[in-house]
Design an enzyme around this catalytic site. Structure first.
Site, PDB file in Angstrom:
ATOM      1  N   SER A   1      49.285  35.608  46.195  1.00 13.95           N
ATOM      2  CA  SER A   1      48.739  34.724  46.239  1.00 13.95           C
ATOM      3  C   SER A   1      47.976  34.580  45.484  1.00 13.95           C
ATOM      4  CB  SER A   1      47.817  34.513  47.548  1.00 13.95           C
ATOM      5  OG  SER A   1      46.688  36.286  47.775  1.00 13.95           O
TER       6      SER A   1
ATOM      7  N   ASP B   1      40.484  40.457  43.203  1.00 14.42           N
ATOM      8  CA  ASP B   1      42.783  39.320  43.322  1.00 14.42           C
ATOM      9  C   ASP B   1      42.643  38.897  42.042  1.00 14.42           C
ATOM     10  OD1 ASP B   1      42.644  41.003  45.233  1.00 14.42           O
ATOM     11  OD2 ASP B   1      43.190  39.474  46.414  1.00 14.42           O
TER      12      ASP B   1
END
Ligand code: ADP
Ligand code: MG
Length: 387
Positions: A130, A174
């Site tokens: 993602s 992330d």
């Protein structure tokens, strides 16, 4: 970088839209190497961008329409600018639309565009497909619109996009890892100052990610409970120590030892995990600077043990993998990676041994659970960039 992936996206774009892309952006996935649940305690994490990623080809469109094409799932969606809210489906579109929305706040996206993307990161395997999708979109669409935020601003923008458009409450790890990665290096992040540093690792190691594909129920509520317990522990130390404590980051191992017996035992164990894990990350950075891979690996084993007994965010599948890894001489270190309660174990190995260790781990896992785990070799790699 994965050239066949870039070529695939470029060709798919040209074929579909009748024009070569003006821009191709690439962003990698990431793996958390050390520093478990330390991010929201304003602590430290070592992670790496990996050699799997997402490539996005983009060109200007003649109107205010944006056409997004996901090659891997063969789906397409057209939306009109300005993008104000997520769409009901497809889900993947919201990672990109969230970025369009946030980029519009940073500058101007007023011209429509065509975007085509594909990737080789397994979805939902804890390797952050993602974030790779958001970062590739933000870099590429930013460049097309001549908006060039700093890496940190890009990371924050992508995080906000994911939070607001998909409802996922991801932290910044992330996106930071995907943007700041460097070959043969780890990314060290201080989650208080958001300072990021590259820590050389060398070419002599790579990582195996062994995905149990297990996701125990109650992950969300367990996660919230851990956060609350960390806040309780920080509040205890804030009222006990004679220096300011804003988060568990501010508590030393010695202070924990001195006061733990006055705490509720569960909260004390949660605090032990965070306080010691922060110490382990700092120690790991020091060991890596001295070229001590074995010592670094030992800290990975200790991190898993602490997750297991103190933070209690492991599970029998992860423990079985960590135990199996501990018994293989070729494995330098292993620990659960990510939130826990299922997901993956990351193992550090010499590249020449990666394939054999992968096979052994798979078989050991199969012997206990009757089905294999999913093992992948990943290499610390360069971060996101325009191609
Ligand atoms: P993770 O980030 O751990 O891989 P997430 O659930 O956070 O898992 O994100 C996965 C989602 O990202 C997928 O459900 C999909 O919507 C989107 N996605 C990622 N990569 C791709 C891709 N190559 N093609 C289409 N959608 C993708
Ligand atoms: Mg994700």
């Amino acid at each position: 970088m994965n050239l066949p992936l870039i070529e695939k996206v470029e060709q798919a774009h040209t074929q579909r839209f009748g024009a070569a892309p003006a821009i191709i952006a690439y962003a990698p996935g990431r793996v958390e190497i050390l520093g478990n649940h330390t991010d929201y305690n304003e602590g430290f994490v070592l992670s790496a961008a990996i050699d799997l990623g997402i490539a996005m080809a983009i060109s200007s469109a003649p109107s205010s329409a944006c056409v997004l094409r996901a090659v891997d799932v063969n789906e397409e969606i057209t939306v009109e600018l300005p993008v104000k809210a997520p769409v009901e489906k497809p889900l993947w579109a919201n990672y990109v639309l969230g970025v369009v929305n946030k980029l519009s706040g940073a500058g101007r996206i007023e011209k429509g565009f065509f975007a085509t993307f594909a990737g080789d990161i397994p979805l939902g395997a804890g390797l952050s497909s993602s974030a790779a999708l958001e970062v590739a979109a933000a870099l590429g669409m930013g460049a097309l619109a001549n908006i060039h935020p700093s890496k940190l601003d890009l990371a924050k923008l992508c995080q906000a996009a994911e939070n607001e458009f998909t409802g996922a409450r991801c932290g910044l790890l992330d996106q930071i890892s995907s943007l700041y990665g460097e070959p043969e290096s780890l990314v060290f992040t201080d989650f208080r100052s958001l300072e990021v540093e590259s820590v050389p690792l060398g070419a002599d190691v790579c990582f195996l990610v062994a995905n149990t594909r297990v996701k125990h129920s109650l992950v969300e509520s367990e996660y919230n409970e851990r956060r609350a317990q960390c806040e309780q522990a920080a509040a205890f130390f804030a009222s006990t120590l004679n220096h300011p404590v804003k988060a568990l980051r501010d508590v030393s191992v010695e202070e924990w030892k001195r006061w733990a017996s006055r705490m509720d035992p569960v909260t004390a164990r949660r605090a032990a995990h965070i306080v010691e894990e922060n110490y382990r990350v700092l120690e790991a950075r020091r060991l890596l600077a001295a070229g001590n891979l074995k010592g670094f690996g030992e800290l990975m084993f200790q991190s898993h043990h602490s997750s297991r007994v103190n933070f209690e965010n492991s599970c029998r599948e992860l423990d079985a993998l960590a135990d199996a890894a501990r018994n293989l001489p070729a494995v330098l270190g292993a620990r659960l990676s990510g939130g826990g309660f299922g997901g993956s174990v990351v193992l550090m190995v010499h590249p020449a041994e990666a394939a054999a260790v992968g096979r052994e781990i798979t078989e050991l896992y199969r012997a206990v659970f009757g089905h294999p785990c999913d093992v992948r070799v990943v290499k610390p790699s360069a971060g996101a960039r325009l191609v």
